[in-house]
Design a protein around this motif. Structure first.
Motif, PDB file in Angstrom:
ATOM      1  N   VAL A 168       0.841  -1.200   0.000  1.00 35.20           N
ATOM      2  CA  VAL A 168       0.000   0.000   0.000  1.00 35.20           C
ATOM      3  C   VAL A 168       0.879   1.254   0.000  1.00 35.20           C
ATOM      4  O   VAL A 168       0.603   2.224  -0.710  1.00 35.20           O
ATOM      5  N   ARG A 169       1.966   1.240   0.786  1.00 38.63           N
ATOM      6  CA  ARG A 169       2.896   2.371   0.786  1.00 38.63           C
ATOM      7  C   ARG A 169       3.452   2.626  -0.616  1.00 38.63           C
ATOM      8  O   ARG A 169       3.585   3.768  -1.056  1.00 38.63           O
ATOM      9  N   HIS A 170       3.779   1.536  -1.306  1.00 43.54           N
ATOM     10  CA  HIS A 170       4.313   1.672  -2.658  1.00 43.54           C
ATOM     11  C   HIS A 170       3.277   2.278  -3.598  1.00 43.54           C
ATOM     12  O   HIS A 170       3.594   3.179  -4.393  1.00 43.54           O
ATOM     13  N   LEU A 171       2.045   1.810  -3.527  1.00 44.87           N
ATOM     14  CA  LEU A 171       0.994   2.321  -4.414  1.00 44.87           C
ATOM     15  C   LEU A 171       0.711   3.794  -4.140  1.00 44.87           C
ATOM     16  O   LEU A 171       0.527   4.586  -5.071  1.00 44.87           O
ATOM     17  N   VAL A 172       0.692   4.161  -2.871  1.00 48.91           N
ATOM     18  CA  VAL A 172       0.513   5.572  -2.517  1.00 48.91           C
ATOM     19  C   VAL A 172       1.674   6.396  -3.063  1.00 48.91           C
ATOM     20  O   VAL A 172       1.500   7.496  -3.597  1.00 48.91           O
ATOM     21  N   GLY A 173       2.872   5.860  -2.967  1.00 50.19           N
ATOM     22  CA  GLY A 173       4.044   6.551  -3.485  1.00 50.19           C
ATOM     23  C   GLY A 173       4.017   6.729  -4.989  1.00 50.19           C
ATOM     24  O   GLY A 173       4.676   7.624  -5.528  1.00 50.19           O
ATOM     25  N   ARG A 174       3.254   5.897  -5.678  1.00 48.49           N
ATOM     26  CA  ARG A 174       3.104   6.022  -7.128  1.00 48.49           C
ATOM     27  C   ARG A 174       1.949   6.960  -7.495  1.00 48.49           C
ATOM     28  O   ARG A 174       1.637   7.122  -8.667  1.00 48.49           O
ATOM     29  N   GLY A 175       1.301   7.526  -6.485  1.00 51.17           N
ATOM     30  CA  GLY A 175       0.257   8.505  -6.750  1.00 51.17           C
ATOM     31  C   GLY A 175      -1.154   7.971  -6.740  1.00 51.17           C
ATOM     32  O   GLY A 175      -2.109   8.709  -6.996  1.00 51.17           O
ATOM     33  N   TYR A 176      -1.344   6.694  -6.427  1.00 49.87           N
ATOM     34  CA  TYR A 176      -2.701   6.134  -6.364  1.00 49.87           C
ATOM     35  C   TYR A 176      -3.390   6.619  -5.093  1.00 49.87           C
ATOM     36  O   TYR A 176      -2.785   6.650  -4.015  1.00 49.87           O
ATOM     37  N   ARG A 177      -4.666   6.960  -5.229  1.00 50.81           N
ATOM     38  CA  ARG A 177      -5.393   7.520  -4.093  1.00 50.81           C
ATOM     39  C   ARG A 177      -6.670   6.755  -3.753  1.00 50.81           C
ATOM     40  O   ARG A 177      -7.309   7.022  -2.748  1.00 50.81           O
ATOM     41  N   SER A 178      -7.066   5.823  -4.570  1.00 52.05           N
ATOM     42  CA  SER A 178      -8.215   4.966  -4.271  1.00 52.05           C
ATOM     43  C   SER A 178      -7.780   3.530  -4.520  1.00 52.05           C
ATOM     44  O   SER A 178      -7.706   3.080  -5.666  1.00 52.05           O
ATOM     45  N   ILE A 179      -7.437   2.828  -3.444  1.00 58.29           N
ATOM     46  CA  ILE A 179      -6.830   1.491  -3.550  1.00 58.29           C
ATOM     47  C   ILE A 179      -7.791   0.452  -2.987  1.00 58.29           C
ATOM     48  O   ILE A 179      -8.140   0.490  -1.802  1.00 58.29           O
ATOM     49  N   ALA A 180      -8.208  -0.456  -3.830  1.00 61.45           N
ATOM     50  CA  ALA A 180      -9.107  -1.534  -3.404  1.00 61.45           C
ATOM     51  C   ALA A 180      -8.299  -2.782  -3.088  1.00 61.45           C
ATOM     52  O   ALA A 180      -7.189  -2.974  -3.595  1.00 61.45           O
ATOM     53  N   LEU A 181      -8.866  -3.628  -2.251  1.00 58.58           N
ATOM     54  CA  LEU A 181      -8.237  -4.910  -1.914  1.00 58.58           C
ATOM     55  C   LEU A 181      -9.170  -6.051  -2.282  1.00 58.58           C
ATOM     56  O   LEU A 181     -10.359  -6.028  -1.947  1.00 58.58           O
ATOM     57  N   ILE A 182      -8.644  -7.049  -2.981  1.00 58.02           N
ATOM     58  CA  ILE A 182      -9.354  -8.320  -3.139  1.00 58.02           C
ATOM     59  C   ILE A 182      -8.824  -9.223  -2.044  1.00 58.02           C
ATOM     60  O   ILE A 182      -7.666  -9.652  -2.078  1.00 58.02           O
ATOM     61  N   ALA A 183      -9.647  -9.457  -1.023  1.00 60.47           N
ATOM     62  CA  ALA A 183      -9.202 -10.176   0.168  1.00 60.47           C
ATOM     63  C   ALA A 183      -9.249 -11.688  -0.054  1.00 60.47           C
ATOM     64  O   ALA A 183      -9.939 -12.189  -0.947  1.00 60.47           O
ATOM     65  N   GLY A 184      -8.520 -12.399   0.810  1.00 61.29           N
ATOM     66  CA  GLY A 184      -8.533 -13.855   0.772  1.00 61.29           C
ATOM     67  C   GLY A 184      -9.635 -14.415   1.655  1.00 61.29           C
ATOM     68  O   GLY A 184     -10.476 -13.671   2.178  1.00 61.29           O
ATOM     69  N   PRO A 185      -9.646 -15.738   1.864  1.00 61.63           N
ATOM     70  CA  PRO A 185     -10.688 -16.378   2.671  1.00 61.63           C
ATOM     71  C   PRO A 185     -10.782 -15.784   4.071  1.00 61.63           C
ATOM     72  O   PRO A 185      -9.762 -15.493   4.705  1.00 61.63           O
ATOM     73  N   GLU A 186     -11.989 -15.635   4.557  1.00 58.89           N
ATOM     74  CA  GLU A 186     -12.240 -14.920   5.814  1.00 58.89           C
ATOM     75  C   GLU A 186     -11.489 -15.509   6.998  1.00 58.89           C
ATOM     76  O   GLU A 186     -11.014 -14.777   7.870  1.00 58.89           O
ATOM     77  N   HIS A 187     -11.383 -16.840   7.081  1.00 61.71           N
ATOM     78  CA  HIS A 187     -10.783 -17.480   8.253  1.00 61.71           C
ATOM     79  C   HIS A 187      -9.328 -17.899   8.029  1.00 61.71           C
ATOM     80  O   HIS A 187      -8.756 -18.594   8.862  1.00 61.71           O
ATOM     81  N   ASN A 188      -8.744 -17.476   6.908  1.00 59.68           N
ATOM     82  CA  ASN A 188      -7.366 -17.835   6.600  1.00 59.68           C
ATOM     83  C   ASN A 188      -6.405 -16.872   7.288  1.00 59.68           C
ATOM     84  O   ASN A 188      -6.572 -15.648   7.215  1.00 59.68           O
ATOM     85  N   PHE A 189      -5.387 -17.410   7.972  1.00 63.58           N
ATOM     86  CA  PHE A 189      -4.446 -16.581   8.723  1.00 63.58           C
ATOM     87  C   PHE A 189      -3.702 -15.601   7.830  1.00 63.58           C
ATOM     88  O   PHE A 189      -3.603 -14.407   8.137  1.00 63.58           O
ATOM     89  N   ASP A 190      -3.166 -16.080   6.697  1.00 63.77           N
ATOM     90  CA  ASP A 190      -2.453 -15.198   5.778  1.00 63.77           C
ATOM     91  C   ASP A 190      -3.358 -14.068   5.313  1.00 63.77           C
ATOM     92  O   ASP A 190      -2.957 -12.893   5.276  1.00 63.77           O
ATOM     93  N   ALA A 191      -4.584 -14.421   4.929  1.00 68.93           N
ATOM     94  CA  ALA A 191      -5.521 -13.430   4.407  1.00 68.93           C
ATOM     95  C   ALA A 191      -5.853 -12.370   5.453  1.00 68.93           C
ATOM     96  O   ALA A 191      -5.930 -11.175   5.144  1.00 68.93           O
ATOM     97  N   LYS A 192      -6.033 -12.796   6.694  1.00 71.35           N
ATOM     98  CA  LYS A 192      -6.372 -11.848   7.757  1.00 71.35           C
ATOM     99  C   LYS A 192      -5.222 -10.882   8.021  1.00 71.35           C
ATOM    100  O   LYS A 192      -5.441  -9.682   8.252  1.00 71.35           O
ATOM    101  N   GLU A 193      -3.983 -11.382   8.004  1.00 71.67           N
ATOM    102  CA  GLU A 193      -2.833 -10.515   8.236  1.00 71.67           C
ATOM    103  C   GLU A 193      -2.630  -9.538   7.076  1.00 71.67           C
ATOM    104  O   GLU A 193      -2.259  -8.377   7.280  1.00 71.67           O
ATOM    105  N   ARG A 194      -2.888  -9.987   5.855  1.00 80.65           N
ATOM    106  CA  ARG A 194      -2.749  -9.096   4.703  1.00 80.65           C
ATOM    107  C   ARG A 194      -3.845  -8.027   4.721  1.00 80.65           C
ATOM    108  O   ARG A 194      -3.592  -6.868   4.370  1.00 80.65           O
ATOM    109  N   LEU A 195      -5.035  -8.415   5.130  1.00 80.83           N
ATOM    110  CA  LEU A 195      -6.121  -7.445   5.273  1.00 80.83           C
ATOM    111  C   LEU A 195      -5.777  -6.416   6.349  1.00 80.83           C
ATOM    112  O   LEU A 195      -5.997  -5.203   6.169  1.00 80.83           O
TER     113      LEU A 195
END
Length: 365
Positions: A168-195
């Protein structure tokens, strides 16, 4: 009838114990006796009985691997890393999937217990109580990306939070101001940490920009469906960060299907750096997880646990992720816009920490 160790002993004119010691490399056997045993074993085509050997050594030379799924490049790379390390140790692996189901995870663990010398487990459904109730006492295990807060179990995990925050820091640094996330499975540990990393970075860097989260399940299909929903929005985000590369690939297909170009019309980034990521067009900016290394280190930590007196490893270890910048979010912008974006980024992060781990633009070779 199959050849037995007694047949080899008779042909070599030595005792059964001498045959066993010779075939297992014991130094107590003379060179002459060892040669006779080996020659006799080759002539008779003798194959040691693994079950009988296990009764003596109490080792199966097999490691159990439990994963939530076996489909996709992530798990293929993980298994490759585990297998490479296992082969160096003279071990075999027995792989099973829990199909992302708690009951199947328990069933797989119980099935493999007694057949393996140790277990590598990756499962969002495992907790300390379940492990203590399911595993035989003393069976070595290493947990991979599995959120068990118990010092009795060795763990190795990816720094998912840092990776998502850095992207997200990188995208902001490139000038993006509306950043969406496609999240992973709700109960997945990796997905929760990335969210969590996405939410925190957005709150720090773009406090006036709301989080825009689309559900996914780490599959290409879910990325494609999320991409279709994004296409239909009146206020479409100017960048999409997918919580894994497979969803990013699916999203990109949906975007290009209606004539949108990445990165001209919308920036796109992923997570994992699967082999495919550098060969899509444009090559995908992503967070590199050294997936095979995760498997290798997990196997090495497990083997180290076979000899507790020699094991000096700490109970938990985190693998640092890396930001890999390619061209999927390199949209043209004015020098003034880039300056404003960098200044905004510097206000919330120390200069040395703005973009740690960047490896630069990578293109297929």
């Amino acid at each position: 009838m199959s050849v037995t160790i007694k047949d080899v002993a008779k042909a070599a004119k030595v005792s059964v114990a001498t045959v066993s010691r010779a075939l297992n490399g014991h130094e107590s056997v003379s060179a002459d006796a060892r040669k006779r045993v080996i020659d006799a074993a080759r002539k008779l085509r003798y194959v040691p009985h693994s079950a009988a050997r296990s009764l003596i050594t109490r080792r199966t030379q097999t490691i159990g691997v439990l994963l939530p799924d076996l489909h996709g490049e992530f798990f293929s790379e993980l298994i490759r890393g585990i297998d490479q390390a296992a082969r160096r140790e003279g071990l075999h692996i027995l792989v099973s999937s829990s199909h992302d189901d708690a009951k199947e995870a328990v069933a797989a663990i119980r099935t493999m217990s007694g057949r393996v010398d140790g277990l590598l487990i990756m499962s969002p459904h495992i907790d300390a109580r379940l492990l203590k109730d399911t595993l035989p006492t003393g069976l070595p295990i290493v947990l991979m990306n599995t959120p068990v807060d118990d010092v009795d179990y060795d763990t190795i995990a990816i720094d998912n939070y840092w990776g998502a925050h850095a992207m997200v820091r990188h995208l902001v640094g490139r000038g993006y101001r509306s950043i969406a996330l496609i999240a992973g499975p709700e109960h997945n540990f990796d997905a929760k940490e990335r969210l969590r990393g996405y939410r925190d970075a957005l709150a720090e860097l773009l406090p006036d920009s709301p989080a825009r989260i689309f559900s996914g399940d780490f599959s290409e299909e879910s990325g494609y469906r999320a991409g279709q929903r994004i296409i239909g929005l009146r206020d479409r985000p100017d960048a999409v960060f997918a919580a894994n590369d497979m969803m990013a690939v699916g999203c990109q297909f949906a975007l290009t299907e209606v004539g949108l170009q990445v990165p001209r019309d919308i920036g796109l980034a992923g997570f994992d750096d699967i082999p495919m990521a550098r060969f899509v067009s444009p090559p995908l900016t992503t967070v590199r997880v050294r997936i095979a290394e995760l498997g290798q280190q997990a196997l090495e930590r497990l083997v180290a646990g076979f000899s507790p007196q020699d094991n000096v490893l700490t109970p938990g270890h985190t693998l640092r992720a890396e930001l890999v910048i390619r061209s999927s979010c390199e949209r043209p912008s004015s020098p003034q816009a880039r300056t404003r974006a960098t200044q905004s980024l510097n206000r919330v992060a120390k200069p040395a920490d703005i973009l740690p781990g960047i490896t630069g633009v990578e293109t297929p070779t």
